[in-house]
Structure formats: C-alpha cells, structure tokens
Write a protein that holds these residues in place. Structure first.
Motif: not given
Length: 957
Positions: A681, A684-685, A688, A750
């Motif tokens: 997570r 992914n943050t 992005w 997110s």
C-alpha cells in the motif's frame, strides 16, 4: 479496420500517470544492487562530510557477541538504532555511529574446545597464547560475517571505524579501567559465594543466568538442641527442624537462622503415619504458623504444642550438626536473621555461608567459618567427610541416606531426633547457565570484586546518577533502579583464558593487592602495543619495574567479566575527537537492565563519576506468532537472512517500526505477510504520486493562499504527521509513528484525496488552477513521504526519491522538510471530518443503488442531498459532485428541519431531514471523463465530450 471506441479517440488527451517506479518492489534483487551503488558512490563518505560542524547526536552501540549468524533480536535492535540515527541525521544532527562487537568470553572458548574434542586434542596441552590466537581468529571470522549481515539490513554506520573488545587499543583501555578501580580502592579480592557453573568451571554474572524448571529433592532435617538458653528449659530434648531444596549443602551447614519476630512452637509428636521417620514422643521446634504443613510433610498424624515462644527467646541456642560424630563435630549456633520468613519450610533456615548470599552475610556478621567444600567442577573436595569426590548434583541420595541412618540411630538410642525428617520432590524455577543450559550453584571462592558500598559508595552514586537519566519507556526506570539497589558486590573475575586479564599483582607476604599507578601504566602501554597477550608472554618484572622482586608477588591470571569489558566500551569509543561523552542514547533489549545498562552505569560511575548515557531506550523480546520463544526444536525460528532473501530487508524494517517495541514483539510468516501487504500500500501510494507528478515543474506551483480548501486540509494533515515525526526524534518514542503514516497513506490519500482528485489531475487542463494546486500538494507529499519513510524503508524511499526526473542526490542526504506554520489549520480538521462523514453516507447509498441495479458506477449516479439550513450554510457550497465522485448533485434545503450532519443539539429544531437519494444521472456519458451530463453533445466539434473536456481538447489541439 476496427472502429475505435469513443474513449480511445481521446486517450492521448488524458494526463494518465506515468512513472518509471515499478509496481513490484522486487526487494531481494534491488536491495543488494542499491547497496553496491551506494558503495560505488561513497555515500557513507558523503554522510560523514555532511556531519562536519553539526551538533553530534551520539547513540553508543551495545556490542553483540561475535559468535554465529545474526538472529531476529539482533535485527530488531540494530534496525531501531538505525532508524533513530537516520532520523536525527535528517533532523540536522551529525551522526557518528560506530558499531561494536564483544569478542572475548566463554562461548568462543567452548567453540575452540569443541574443535579440540573432535580432534581428540587435550585443551590443557595447548599453550595459552596459541589458544587465545585461535579464539581471536574465530571471533574475527564471525565479526566480519555479522558486519556484512547488518549492512544487508540497510544499517548505516562507520564500518571502517568499528570497535571490538579484542582490539589492542580496546584491551588496553579495559585494563586501564580495571586499574582505575584498583587505584580508587573499589577493587578487592575476597571469599564470598558467587553463581558458579560446574560445567564451565567459572563464576557467572547475573546476566548470564536464565531460570528454568528444575527437579530438586526437598528435605526436612532435625538438628538436636545442645544448649538451651530458655529459663524454663523449653528446648530440652528438642530438635530444631530446617527445610532445604539443596541437600548437597548440608555438609556446609554452620548455623540455623530464626526470625526474631516469628512465634515458634515446641511440638510433641503423638502419632505418625506408616513410614514416618519421626518417632512418637519426639519434640521438634518449628514456626507456629507452619505446624500444619510441617506435620503433613513429616507424616505426623497427631501432635500437641508444649510451648510457644517468641523468636528472640532462641538467642544463644546451639544445635549439633545431624552428622555429628562422622566428621561434623562442630556446634551449629541458632542466629537471628532478617531474611527468615514463614512463607515456606519451618521458619528455621539452614545456613551454609559458602553457598548463599544471605547465608554468607549472616556468617560474616557472626564470624562463622566460610568453608570451601566444593571444587570448581562441582565435586566435593577430597577432605569432605562421607561425601568426598561425589558431584553435588548427585549428592541428594547419599546425603539423604546418611541423614536417614542417623535419624534411625537416634530413635534406637532414645535420643532427640537428628537427621532426615521428611523427603519430597519439588519442581521449581532454578538458575541455569544460559550458555550450557546446566544448573548452577552458589559457591564461595576467592574472586575479584568491585565494592558497591562502604568506601567509594558506588551503589549510592550510581542510583544518584540515574536520577538524571531519561528512560524510554518510563516504567523501565524502576527495573534498573531496583536491580542496582539489590545487587551484591560485583564479581568481575572469571577463571578462563580468552579475555582481558585482571592485570594486577598481590604481595604474597601480606595478601595485599599492589596499587601502583606506574605499574598500571606499564600494563596499559604494553597492551596497547601488543594486546593483552603481553600479560601471558612477558615476565612479571616487565610490569613490576625496578625495585620489586617478582618472586614476592602473585601475578593474577583471572580474566575480567565480559560485562565489565562491554561496560567499559564508553572509555574507548566515547570522549575522543568527534565522539562526545556521555552518549545521548543507549538502546538495547530489556534483559540489559541486568546486563550492559547496569555494567556500563557502574563502570562509568566508578571511574568517571557520571552515567555514560543521558537516555536509556529499551526494546522487548521477539516471540513467534503464538507468543512462544523461538527455538529450533519448535521450528519457529525466523532468521533475518531468510526474510532478506524472500521478502527484502525493508519488510523486516517495516515490521520493527509497525510493532510496539516497548513490549515483546511477535513475528512469523503470517505477520510478515501482513507487513508485505502494508508495504504494498505504501509503495502504491508512492507510485501514484510519482505518476501523477509526471512533468511537474516549479512554474506550476501554487502559493498556499491560493490553494483550494481540500489541498489546505491535506497540508494540515501533513503538518500533523511532521509534528509526530519531530516529537519521536526528540523523545525517541517511535511506537505508533509509522502505523500513523501508513494510515494517512491508506485512508487519507489513497481512499480519499487521490480518489477525489483523480478527475482533476487526469482531465483538467494543464493550466487549471485546481490541477496545479493538486500537483503542488502532491509534490509536497512526495518530498515529505520519501523523507519520513527514508529512516525505515531505506531502499524503497531511495528508489522513490530518485524516480523523479532530474533527482540525483540520495534521499539519505536530504533533511526532513520544514513544515510551514501556516499549514496548521485545526478548524479544517474538524470541517473535513464532517464532510468525509457525509461523503461516506452518500457512497454507502450509491453502493446500495449499484446492488439494486439503479446505477453501474458512481459516475452514473445523480444524488439528491437534503440539508438543513445550518448544513447548507456550513457546506452547501462544497462541490459534492467532485467529493462524492458522481455526475450530478441537487441540494435540497429542508427549511426548519433538524441537522443530521452537524451537532446543533442546543438549538430549537424540527424533525430531522432525510438522507441522500440516488437515481440514474440523465444525459450522456463523456467519452473522456466518463461523467454523465446533459451538456455532452453541445459542442459540435466534439459531440462526445462535456464542455470541460471539449475546452481542454481544443486547447491542446
């Protein structure tokens, strides 16, 4: 040709995320590559150069033992230290972290002796210098292996400057510290009981002890009273009964202790069970409160009390040893003792001054003989009557047999009971050597001690020094303080060969230790040049100097306790050049309150007068997922090397910082899997952010005052996290910091901010103020998150930092970002908590509409949002389409209704209004942003686009 779908026509006009930062971390592959790149770039040199001129933050490294691969506890401790050091460096401090190793001592000796045994070689035939050389080579091998394993964990340190207790300079410094205790009078040689390992044939420190269940033989023994001081002759023909779980100490008995404030009773035996050793009409002395359990243990079915008498009435009583006439013909005085209780036994305590601390203190107080009956291997000495040559751990049977024989003889002769009264088996917690796992004994031997009380008042000064020390967690203060308060004199001598010798001389004629500063200087100088081997290789005259005859002196070859060595490390690491003394922080596991924390405190206070640390930080132990200790036999060992190879060091580091390190931690495959998900997570943050920032330039940046309210709320949250990190740096209390950071990334970013702003970032014009504002905040997020994650995710943060085009300097050379004071907007926190609450209600209703087939996606939804007048005033101007990610929102102001989203409990109000109502949006779907709007199709040039998207596409044409 295949006809393109409408959305495909405009794909190139959408600002989709673009980044080189991959979705998968592939940490086991990338981390070693990054370590090699840092080495090639000489990052450590750059960090040292950066430290010049800065205020130094000093975390002094407690040395791990150079024996075997690192275990998970090592990883936990070193990662914690690394996080603290890196965070301080990024807060503007200079860091000089010098890693160290403890290289002397018994475990290494055992490994070398093990090799000898495999070869059938007699260790005693090996010259001591050869043996020490083999020990040194073994320690060096594992030091190098462990250093490489620490580096693989991402630990940054001055590796070329590392210290080891076996370095010549270290051995000289340790000898010098011993000399200071010698010269200030705190070092002495004395005979007193110490914890002794018969297996290892050496004294042990408290920190080398672990408690394990052990089966002991417990016995009650009768000692006939031969001098009765009571006026009424209450003790005539009476036997005092003691209870002990160490039958092997009966030959060393020299007294019986009573409690002056305890009431005792003379009990007459009236009837006994079959097999009982006491005869009817026998008279015994026990504490009144313990009559019943005594009678049960001794098989006494019926009794009555002849006398009760206060403990002080026993003053002057004398007993005979039960083995009197068989070499134990001395008197056994009955003496008052403050340590006597009625918690167990008989209230009368068997006292063997050579085999217990309380026993020794009582014996010294009353001038009792301190016998040396047990040899270094646990066998009775050859002169011990009845039991010569037998091992103490096999002595229960012969001792009990001898005591039972004398009891039967006393019964036959009609004498007062003498000998064994009762026998039982007891399983209880008993001290064992943590190295050999074998039980230990208390044994009085001549040893070298550092005096805690009296001249020098070391205990008092150490406790006073702790008043100025900060403890993290705060409750750990009590543990160390109580240990210092209750510890005996510090036994620092060990009867082994691999270590720093207690390099002193004792005058044979007087038995006095030689206290001569010039002699100590010659010792220290020799050790600095040649190492401690000089003590074994040189004649005594080299150190004694002219004017002294070596034949008049005993040269001491005991080595010093390894805890003294590690406790002395401040003397050869701190206080030199750029290494300040005292250290700001010592950080170790909770077991070090009785180990390194305590030995360092006593050593430093004894030689320098102050504690060597300003703050003590303690971490817990590592257990498996079921809360069990790790053990090869249980198959639950998690090795850091295996985690590195399968998941990556960053996962292990994240586990450490997501745990409550103040308590015992748990680890296992499932827990590591959870950490991998948390890492995903976070990654992914970052991914992005990097994708959405593609092409970001400074001329895009929007001033704070021009930012939309949502962006200012994000910066407020960012400021809160910055404050959390800053407080952790200041207090060393990191528990909860990285879970909060993960929560921010997962919930605030997110699941909310990114979700809300995707449309703006993907579809607004590049010149749009809202898009520029969002990317301005994303830039702040990227800089802050990379910096705050860098102390923990050392590899991933570097990768994410360098993924920004044009960035070449390592994240580890960057400071933590300064958070502007204007970012702090508490009112926004409350307001956006309410807005997000309303949003959750809307999205819940949308999900219900999806299940019912009313809409497919949220952008196909239109919302009617009823609001009270107060609610409409508070947030009726919010762009609810954007916030709820729907295409249409109609605000319905319900006049006179009660608020359901605001707390207006004190105001007069009507019935609450209803909740959001979801219906299918009317109009057409925009082929670019996918919103369903009536305006789609009103621009002839782009009949499939909404007005916003048509303007953007035309502007980019």
């Amino acid at each position: 040709m295949t006809e393109s779908k409408p959305q495909d026509l405009y794909r190139e006009t959408v600002f989709l995320p673009t980044t080189s930062f991959p979705m998968r971390g592939s940490l086991p592959k990338r981390e070693p590559e990054m370590l090699a790149r840092w080495a090639e770039q000489k990052l450590d040199d750059s960090l040292l150069e950066q430290a010049q001129g800065r205020q130094v933050f000093m975390l002094h490294d407690g040395p791990p033992y150079a024996n075997g691969h690192l275990h998970i506890g090592h990883a936990l401790n070193k990662i914690l230290k690394d996080v603290i050091n890196r965070a301080h460096r990024m807060s503007g401090y200079g860091i000089h972290y010098v890693p160290g190793w403890d290289c002397h001592g018994l475990p290494i000796e055992w490994k070398i002796e093990e090799e000898y045994r495999k070869r059938g070689q007699d260790k005693d035939s090996v010259p001591v210098l050869q043996f020490r050389a083999e020990c040194r080579a073994y320690a060096q091998k594992w030091l190098d292996i462990q250093a490489a394993e620490f580096r693989r964990l991402g630990v940054q340190a001055e590796w070329a400057r590392r210290y080891a207790t076996m370095d010549f300079s270290s051995e000289a410094a340790i000898a010098g510290e011993i000399g200071r205790f010698l010269l200030n009078g705190l070092l002495y040689r004395g005979l007193r009981p110490v914890m002794w390992s018969p297996v290892e044939k050496t004294a042990l420190a408290e920190a080398e002890i672990e408690y394990r269940d052990h089966e002991s033989t417990a016995i009650h023994v009768a000692f006939p009273v031969i001098h009765d001081p009571t006026p009424a002759h209450a003790l005539e023909d009476v036997s005092a009964v003691i209870w002990t779980t160490t039958p092997w100490t009966i030959p060393a008995n020299r007294a019986i202790a009573y409690g002056p404030d305890i009431t005792y009773a003379v009990v007459r035996v009236d009837d006994v069970a079959d097999g009982a050793l006491l005869e009817p009409e026998s008279k015994v002395l026990v504490a009144e409160d313990l009559i019943e359990p005594f009678c049960k243990a001794a098989g006494v079915n019926a009794h009555h009390v002849l006398y009760t008498l206060p403990g002080h009435a026993l003053k002057g009583a004398v007993c005979a040893h039960p083995l009197r006439g068989q070499g134990y013909d001395f008197d056994v005085p009955v003496l008052p003792g403050d340590h006597v209780t009625t918690e167990a036994g008989t209230g009368l305590v068997h006292t063997a001054p050579a085999h217990g601390e309380d026993d020794f203190n009582l014996g010294r107080q009353h001038g009792l003989e301190i016998t040396e009956l047990v040899m270094d291997d646990g066998r009775y000495a050859d002169w011990v009557p009845l039991f010569a040559g037998q091992h103490v751990f096999k002595a229960a049977e012969p001792v009990c047999t001898a005591l039972e024989d004398v009891m039967r003889h006393a019964a036959q002769e009609g004498q007062a009971p003498a000998g064994l009264v009762a026998r039982a088996t007891l399983v209880h917690s008993y001290p064992h050597s943590w190295r050999s796992r074998a039980p230990i004994i208390y044994r009085a031997t001549p040893q070298w001690f550092i005096r805690m009380d009296g001249e020098g008042a070391l205990r008092k000064r150490a406790l006073a020094a702790l008043d100025d020390v900060t403890f993290v967690p705060a409750q750990s203060r009590n543990r160390l303080t109580s240990m210092v308060e209750g510890r005996p004199d510090w036994c620092i001598s060990r009867q082994r060969a691999w270590g720093v010798p207690i390099a002193v001389f004792v005058e044979k004629r007087t038995g006095e230790v030689l206290r001569d500063a010039a002699v100590m200087k010659r010792v220290v100088d020799a050790f600095a040049a040649e190492g401690a081997d000089a003590w074994y290789a040189s004649p005594a005259s080299r150190f004694l100097g002219e004017g002294r005859n070596p034949d008049d002196y005993e040269q001491v070859f005991d080595i010093v306790d390894v805890w003294f060595e590690s406790g002395s490390t401040h003397a050869f690491v701190l206080g030199h050049g750029d290494m300040p003394f005292p250290a700001d922080v010592y950080l170790e596991g909770s077991d070090q309150h009785r180990g390194w924390f305590q030995s360092s405190l006593l050593e430093s206070v004894g030689t320098k007068g102050i504690a060597p640390f300003r703050t003590l930080v303690t971490n817990g132990f590592v257990l498996d997922e079921q809360g069990r200790k790790m053990s090869k036999s249980l198959g639950n060992v998690i090795a850091p090397q295996d985690v590195n190879d399968s998941l990556g060091a960053d996962i292990l580091r994240l586990w450490v910082m997501n745990s409550d390190t103040n308590e015992d931690l748990r680890i296992g495959k499932d827990i590591l899997k959870q950490q991998g998900e948390l890492y995903r997570r976070l990654r992914n943050t970052l991914r992005w952010l990097l994708g959405a920032l593609d092409g970001f330039a400074e001329d895009e940046r929007v001033a704070y005052d021009d930012l939309p309210e949502l962006e200012r709320w994000v910066l407020h949250r960012l400021g809160e996290l910055g404050g959390l990190v800053a407080r952790a740096v200041e207090t060393h209390e990191w528990v909860g910091v990285y879970p909060a950071l993960h929560g921010f990334c997962a919930a605030d970013l997110s699941a909310f901010y990114f979700d809300v702003r995707k449309d703006t970032i993907y579809c607004d014009a590049a010149s749009s103020l809202k898009r520029r504002a969002a990317r301005t905040v994303l830039d702040h997020l990227h800089r802050c998150l990379c910096a705050w994650l860098a102390p923990v995710l050392v590899f991933t943060a570097e990768e994410a930092w360098l993924a920004r085009p044009g960035t070449t300097q390592s994240i580890h050379l960057q400071p933590f970002p300064d958070i502007p004071a204007q970012w702090h907007q508490p009112a926004l926190e409350d307001r956006w908590a309410t807005l997000r609450g309303v949003r959750r209600i809307i999205t819940t209703e949308i999900e219900a509409a999806r299940r019912d087939g009313v809409v497919g996606s949220s952008l196909q939804a239109a919302v009617t949002l009823p609001l009270s007048e107060d609610e409409a005033t508070a947030f009726g101007d919010v762009d609810w389409c954007e916030l709820a990610i729907v295409s249409q929102v109609d605000i319905s102001i319900e006049a006179g209704s009660a608020s359901i989203y605001l707390d207006t409990s004190g105001d007069a109000q009507g019935a609450p209004h209803g909740g959001p109502v979801i219906r299918a949006a009317t109009g057409h779907k925009c082929a670019r942003c996918w919103k369903v709007l009536e305006e789609v199709g009103t621009v002839p040039a782009h009949p499939q686009l909404c007005l916003r998207c048509a303007d953007v596409v035309q502007g980019r044409a």
